[in-house]
Design a protein around this motif. Structure first.
Motif, mmCIF file in Angstrom:
data_model
loop_
_atom_site.group_PDB
_atom_site.id
_atom_site.type_symbol
_atom_site.label_atom_id
_atom_site.label_comp_id
_atom_site.label_asym_id
_atom_site.label_seq_id
_atom_site.Cartn_x
_atom_site.Cartn_y
_atom_site.Cartn_z
ATOM 1 N N ASN A 23 0.815 -1.219 0.000
ATOM 2 C CA ASN A 23 0.000 0.000 0.000
ATOM 3 C C ASN A 23 0.846 1.265 0.000
ATOM 4 O O ASN A 23 0.464 2.265 -0.608
ATOM 5 C CB ASN A 23 -0.991 0.005 1.163
ATOM 6 N N LEU A 99 -5.782 3.683 -4.727
ATOM 7 C CA LEU A 99 -6.209 3.315 -3.386
ATOM 8 C C LEU A 99 -7.374 4.220 -3.014
ATOM 9 O O LEU A 99 -7.301 5.444 -3.206
ATOM 10 C CB LEU A 99 -5.065 3.503 -2.384
ATOM 11 N N LEU A 100 -8.422 3.657 -2.479
ATOM 12 C CA LEU A 100 -9.628 4.431 -2.189
ATOM 13 C C LEU A 100 -9.399 5.547 -1.183
ATOM 14 O O LEU A 100 -9.980 6.614 -1.296
ATOM 15 C CB LEU A 100 -10.747 3.505 -1.715
ATOM 16 N N ASN A 101 -8.564 5.314 -0.188
ATOM 17 C CA ASN A 101 -8.382 6.327 0.860
ATOM 18 C C ASN A 101 -7.483 7.481 0.423
ATOM 19 O O ASN A 101 -7.305 8.431 1.165
ATOM 20 C CB ASN A 101 -7.830 5.686 2.129
ATOM 21 N N LEU A 102 -6.920 7.432 -0.785
ATOM 22 C CA LEU A 102 -6.045 8.513 -1.228
ATOM 23 C C LEU A 102 -6.760 9.586 -2.036
ATOM 24 O O LEU A 102 -6.221 10.666 -2.225
ATOM 25 C CB LEU A 102 -4.875 7.981 -2.052
ATOM 26 N N GLY A 103 -7.927 9.292 -2.524
ATOM 27 C CA GLY A 103 -8.664 10.303 -3.268
ATOM 28 C C GLY A 103 -7.847 10.878 -4.404
ATOM 29 O O GLY A 103 -7.361 10.160 -5.260
ATOM 30 N N SER A 105 -4.941 12.603 -4.058
ATOM 31 C CA SER A 105 -3.661 13.021 -3.476
ATOM 32 C C SER A 105 -2.632 13.373 -4.544
ATOM 33 O O SER A 105 -2.403 12.616 -5.476
ATOM 34 C CB SER A 105 -3.089 11.933 -2.575
ATOM 35 N N VAL A 128 -4.862 13.750 4.172
ATOM 36 C CA VAL A 128 -5.902 12.753 3.916
ATOM 37 C C VAL A 128 -5.671 11.491 4.743
ATOM 38 O O VAL A 128 -6.563 11.030 5.441
ATOM 39 C CB VAL A 128 -5.948 12.374 2.417
ATOM 40 N N THR A 129 -4.467 10.928 4.665
ATOM 41 C CA THR A 129 -4.191 9.682 5.373
ATOM 42 C C THR A 129 -2.684 9.483 5.494
ATOM 43 O O THR A 129 -1.904 10.163 4.835
ATOM 44 C CB THR A 129 -4.825 8.467 4.642
ATOM 45 N N ILE A 131 0.192 6.352 5.351
ATOM 46 C CA ILE A 131 0.492 4.956 5.046
ATOM 47 C C ILE A 131 1.968 4.766 5.386
ATOM 48 O O ILE A 131 2.825 5.412 4.787
ATOM 49 C CB ILE A 131 0.233 4.615 3.570
ATOM 50 N N ASN A 138 -4.434 15.754 -0.343
ATOM 51 C CA ASN A 138 -5.283 16.120 -1.485
ATOM 52 C C ASN A 138 -5.143 17.606 -1.744
ATOM 53 O O ASN A 138 -4.845 18.375 -0.823
ATOM 54 C CB ASN A 138 -6.753 15.821 -1.178
#
Length: 146
Positions: A23, A99-103, A105, A128-129, A131, A138
């Motif tokens: 990831n 990756l869905l959680n990255l929008g 980015s 955003v997140t 990893i 974003n």
């Protein structure tokens, strides 16, 4: 023989996030491809939908430069020997996967601390997140004025 865009991306993935797991490596690939297809702002203007132009844009990826702060950068993509996993992730991202959680980015940053900044760089990106060791950001509406 010049490197293909696929190989340049695979080498960048290994160099920037080789120790960050699947990831983490996918996150770096997502940022590159999000920049390639950015709908406006600096990356749309400079990159013109080119992986090569995005990766080699000055000052963007330490691994894309053979020198850093005036000294030889031994950890650069020319010294990387990508393995099947790096090519697989490059192919995955080039095919349009994210990756869905990255929008959307457009940036990642290793803060070398447990905390991620709320904004990076300056006010054009918002957190955003995280990893592994990298924080992902974003674009804000201010990015599109760059």
């Amino acid at each position: 023989m010049p490197l293909t865009d696929r190989e340049i991306l695979a080498r960048l993935i290994k160099c920037e996030a080789g120790g960050e797991g699947d990831n983490g490596m996918k996150g770096v690939a997502c940022v590159v491809m999000n920049r390639v297809y950015a709908p406006g702002g600096e990356y749309a203007r400079v990159g013109q939908q080119s992986i090569r132009k995005i990766i080699f844009q000055p000052g963007q990826f330490v691994c894309a430069s053979e020198t850093h702060r005036g000294t030889y950068n031994k950890q650069n993509l020319y010294n990387m020997s990508p393995e099947a996993i790096h090519f697989d992730i490059a192919d995955w991202a080039i095919a349009g996967n994210r990756l869905l959680n990255l929008g959307e980015s457009l940036w990642f940053f290793n803060p070398f601390s447990p905390q991620c900044r709320n904004h990076f760089p300056s006010d054009v990106g918002y957190f955003v997140t995280r990893i592994g060791d990298h924080c992902f950001y974003n674009p804000t509406s201010a990015y599109f004025d760059t």
